[in-house]
Write a protein that holds these residues in place. Sequence first.
Motif, PDB file in Angstrom:
ATOM      1  N   MET A 169       0.969  -1.117  -0.041  1.00 52.65           N
ATOM      2  CA  MET A 169       0.181   0.136  -0.003  1.00 52.65           C
ATOM      3  C   MET A 169       0.755   1.252  -0.043  1.00 52.65           C
ATOM      4  SD  MET A 169      -3.019   1.494   2.667  1.00 52.65           S
ATOM      5  CE  MET A 169      -3.734  -0.480   2.679  1.00 52.65           C
ATOM      6  N   ARG A 170       0.423   2.123  -0.752  1.00 52.11           N
ATOM      7  CA  ARG A 170       1.388   3.554  -0.911  1.00 52.11           C
ATOM      8  C   ARG A 170       0.622   4.686  -0.037  1.00 52.11           C
ATOM      9  NH1 ARG A 170       4.515   6.240  -4.990  1.00 52.11           N
ATOM     10  NH2 ARG A 170       3.728   8.140  -5.409  1.00 52.11           N
ATOM     11  N   ILE A 171       1.412   4.955   1.023  1.00 54.13           N
ATOM     12  CA  ILE A 171       0.754   5.794   2.054  1.00 54.13           C
ATOM     13  C   ILE A 171       1.482   7.399   1.729  1.00 54.13           C
ATOM     14  CG2 ILE A 171       0.601   6.461   4.484  1.00 54.13           C
ATOM     15  CD1 ILE A 171      -0.706   3.798   3.711  1.00 54.13           C
ATOM     16  N   GLY A 172       0.605   8.287   1.544  1.00 58.51           N
ATOM     17  CA  GLY A 172       1.184   9.627   1.540  1.00 58.51           C
ATOM     18  C   GLY A 172       1.293  10.159   2.987  1.00 58.51           C
ATOM     19  N   ILE A 173       2.443  10.774   3.347  1.00 64.15           N
ATOM     20  CA  ILE A 173       2.845  11.577   4.479  1.00 64.15           C
ATOM     21  C   ILE A 173       2.451  13.123   4.377  1.00 64.15           C
ATOM     22  CG2 ILE A 173       4.447  11.572   6.353  1.00 64.15           C
ATOM     23  CD1 ILE A 173       2.891   9.215   6.358  1.00 64.15           C
ATOM     24  N   TYR A 174       1.635  13.495   5.284  1.00 59.77           N
ATOM     25  CA  TYR A 174       1.427  15.003   4.913  1.00 59.77           C
ATOM     26  C   TYR A 174       1.522  15.718   6.332  1.00 59.77           C
ATOM     27  CZ  TYR A 174      -1.183  19.274   3.923  1.00 59.77           C
ATOM     28  OH  TYR A 174      -1.741  20.706   3.856  1.00 59.77           O
ATOM     29  N   GLY A 175       2.737  16.171   6.809  1.00 55.01           N
ATOM     30  CA  GLY A 175       2.975  16.409   7.978  1.00 55.01           C
ATOM     31  C   GLY A 175       2.791  17.882   8.250  1.00 55.01           C
ATOM     32  N   GLY A 176       2.658  18.461   9.221  1.00 59.01           N
ATOM     33  CA  GLY A 176       2.564  20.069   9.631  1.00 59.01           C
ATOM     34  C   GLY A 176       1.931  20.043  11.049  1.00 59.01           C
ATOM     35  N   LEU A 183      -2.395  12.267   7.875  1.00 57.24           N
ATOM     36  CA  LEU A 183      -1.820  13.829   8.276  1.00 57.24           C
ATOM     37  C   LEU A 183      -1.075  13.557   9.636  1.00 57.24           C
ATOM     38  CD1 LEU A 183      -5.102  15.617   7.683  1.00 57.24           C
ATOM     39  CD2 LEU A 183      -3.369  15.837   6.443  1.00 57.24           C
ATOM     40  N   LEU A 184       0.102  13.704   9.703  1.00 61.05           N
ATOM     41  CA  LEU A 184       1.023  13.743  10.728  1.00 61.05           C
ATOM     42  C   LEU A 184       1.093  14.934  11.583  1.00 61.05           C
ATOM     43  CD1 LEU A 184       1.908  10.973   9.678  1.00 61.05           C
ATOM     44  CD2 LEU A 184       4.032  11.570  10.510  1.00 61.05           C
ATOM     45  N   VAL A 185       0.437  15.034  12.688  1.00 59.11           N
ATOM     46  CA  VAL A 185       0.171  16.272  13.375  1.00 59.11           C
ATOM     47  C   VAL A 185       1.575  16.346  14.411  1.00 59.11           C
ATOM     48  CG1 VAL A 185      -0.926  17.502  15.301  1.00 59.11           C
ATOM     49  CG2 VAL A 185      -2.201  16.116  13.440  1.00 59.11           C
ATOM     50  N   SER A 186       2.460  17.323  13.891  1.00 57.01           N
ATOM     51  CA  SER A 186       3.785  17.349  14.552  1.00 57.01           C
ATOM     52  C   SER A 186       3.794  18.314  15.631  1.00 57.01           C
ATOM     53  CB  SER A 186       4.742  18.190  13.489  1.00 57.01           C
ATOM     54  OG  SER A 186       5.903  18.478  14.081  1.00 57.01           O
ATOM     55  N   PRO A 187       4.433  17.591  16.979  1.00 61.30           N
ATOM     56  CA  PRO A 187       4.421  18.209  18.110  1.00 61.30           C
ATOM     57  C   PRO A 187       5.285  19.478  17.996  1.00 61.30           C
ATOM     58  CG  PRO A 187       5.154  15.764  18.395  1.00 61.30           C
ATOM     59  CD  PRO A 187       4.918  16.244  16.935  1.00 61.30           C
ATOM     60  N   LEU A 188       6.404  19.543  17.010  1.00 57.42           N
ATOM     61  CA  LEU A 188       7.253  20.805  17.001  1.00 57.42           C
ATOM     62  C   LEU A 188       7.932  20.553  15.732  1.00 57.42           C
ATOM     63  CD1 LEU A 188       8.744  22.985  18.271  1.00 57.42           C
ATOM     64  CD2 LEU A 188      10.656  21.702  19.332  1.00 57.42           C
ATOM     65  N   ASN A 189       7.682  21.599  15.022  1.00 56.55           N
ATOM     66  CA  ASN A 189       8.275  21.860  13.566  1.00 56.55           C
ATOM     67  C   ASN A 189       9.787  22.349  13.637  1.00 56.55           C
ATOM     68  OD1 ASN A 189       9.372  22.517  10.832  1.00 56.55           O
ATOM     69  ND2 ASN A 189       7.380  22.781  10.154  1.00 56.55           N
ATOM     70  N   PRO A 190      10.846  21.623  13.363  1.00 54.37           N
ATOM     71  CA  PRO A 190      12.159  22.082  13.629  1.00 54.37           C
ATOM     72  C   PRO A 190      12.508  23.586  12.837  1.00 54.37           C
ATOM     73  CG  PRO A 190      12.221  19.886  12.971  1.00 54.37           C
ATOM     74  CD  PRO A 190      10.787  20.375  12.658  1.00 54.37           C
ATOM     75  N   LEU A 191      11.923  23.736  11.824  1.00 54.51           N
ATOM     76  CA  LEU A 191      11.899  25.025  11.021  1.00 54.51           C
ATOM     77  C   LEU A 191      11.221  26.227  11.625  1.00 54.51           C
ATOM     78  CD1 LEU A 191      11.926  23.735   7.245  1.00 54.51           C
ATOM     79  CD2 LEU A 191      14.024  24.338   8.777  1.00 54.51           C
ATOM     80  N   LYS A 192      10.319  25.601  12.504  1.00 51.10           N
ATOM     81  CA  LYS A 192       9.420  26.914  13.322  1.00 51.10           C
ATOM     82  C   LYS A 192       9.795  27.125  14.668  1.00 51.10           C
ATOM     83  CE  LYS A 192       5.656  26.472  10.074  1.00 51.10           C
ATOM     84  NZ  LYS A 192       4.137  26.055   9.988  1.00 51.10           N
ATOM     85  N   GLN A 193      10.951  26.671  15.290  1.00 52.32           N
ATOM     86  CA  GLN A 193      11.013  26.636  16.540  1.00 52.32           C
ATOM     87  C   GLN A 193      10.959  28.070  17.405  1.00 52.32           C
ATOM     88  OE1 GLN A 193      14.342  23.760  18.317  1.00 52.32           O
ATOM     89  NE2 GLN A 193      14.258  22.760  16.303  1.00 52.32           N
ATOM     90  N   GLY A 194      11.516  28.881  16.494  1.00 51.24           N
ATOM     91  CA  GLY A 194      11.321  30.158  17.113  1.00 51.24           C
ATOM     92  C   GLY A 194       9.980  30.883  17.067  1.00 51.24           C
ATOM     93  N   ALA A 195       9.181  30.269  16.448  1.00 51.31           N
ATOM     94  CA  ALA A 195       7.681  30.750  16.320  1.00 51.31           C
ATOM     95  C   ALA A 195       6.748  30.249  16.849  1.00 51.31           C
ATOM     96  CB  ALA A 195       7.650  31.134  14.632  1.00 51.31           C
TER      97      ALA A 195
END
Length: 193
Positions: A1-8, A35-47
Amino acid sequence: MRIGIYGGSFNPIHKGHTELAASIVRQGLVDELWLLVSPLNPLKQGATSDIEEYEHRLDMARLATENIEGVKVSDFERHLPLPSYTITTLNELRKAYPEYEFVLVIGADNWRRFPCWYHAQEIVDTYSILIYRRPGCELDEVMLPPSVHVVETPLYDVSSTQIRESVKQGCIMRHWLDEKVLAYIKQHHCYSA
């Protein structure tokens, strides 16, 4: 099965997210989209000052997707060390579900920043990537690596930031929110000034 991973962060999830996810599944580009709900986005750590609690973001994502066929919400990254780098998540998903093929789904705006991602080249070399268009973000498709493909989906000119600001100002952008998500935001006083 092909699974799309859409994180944010999905802070909050809105119809741009869910309709995009549904479109990718309907086109048969993936069998399911997580849809992977991210605890913390490394590119948004300051915001992160206006990021809602993880449980609230997860609950809203589940409410918004409960009637969308082929779209599921995952808290997989919650169980990984922070910050949750995409390469780590994809590799851990592959270990946990060796029977699945995982495909990364990102916006054209993120593709522009992709060289800044942790182990970006390893992601490109190891996984397929589907890029959806974003307003104002042009792509030179000729220059894309073989593992990267642009998909045709509707354009949604909305952001979670705009929705958060509208809540703070008392004029919620209702048409971009699922009714259950809107009720949840009001009930739990999410994003209130």
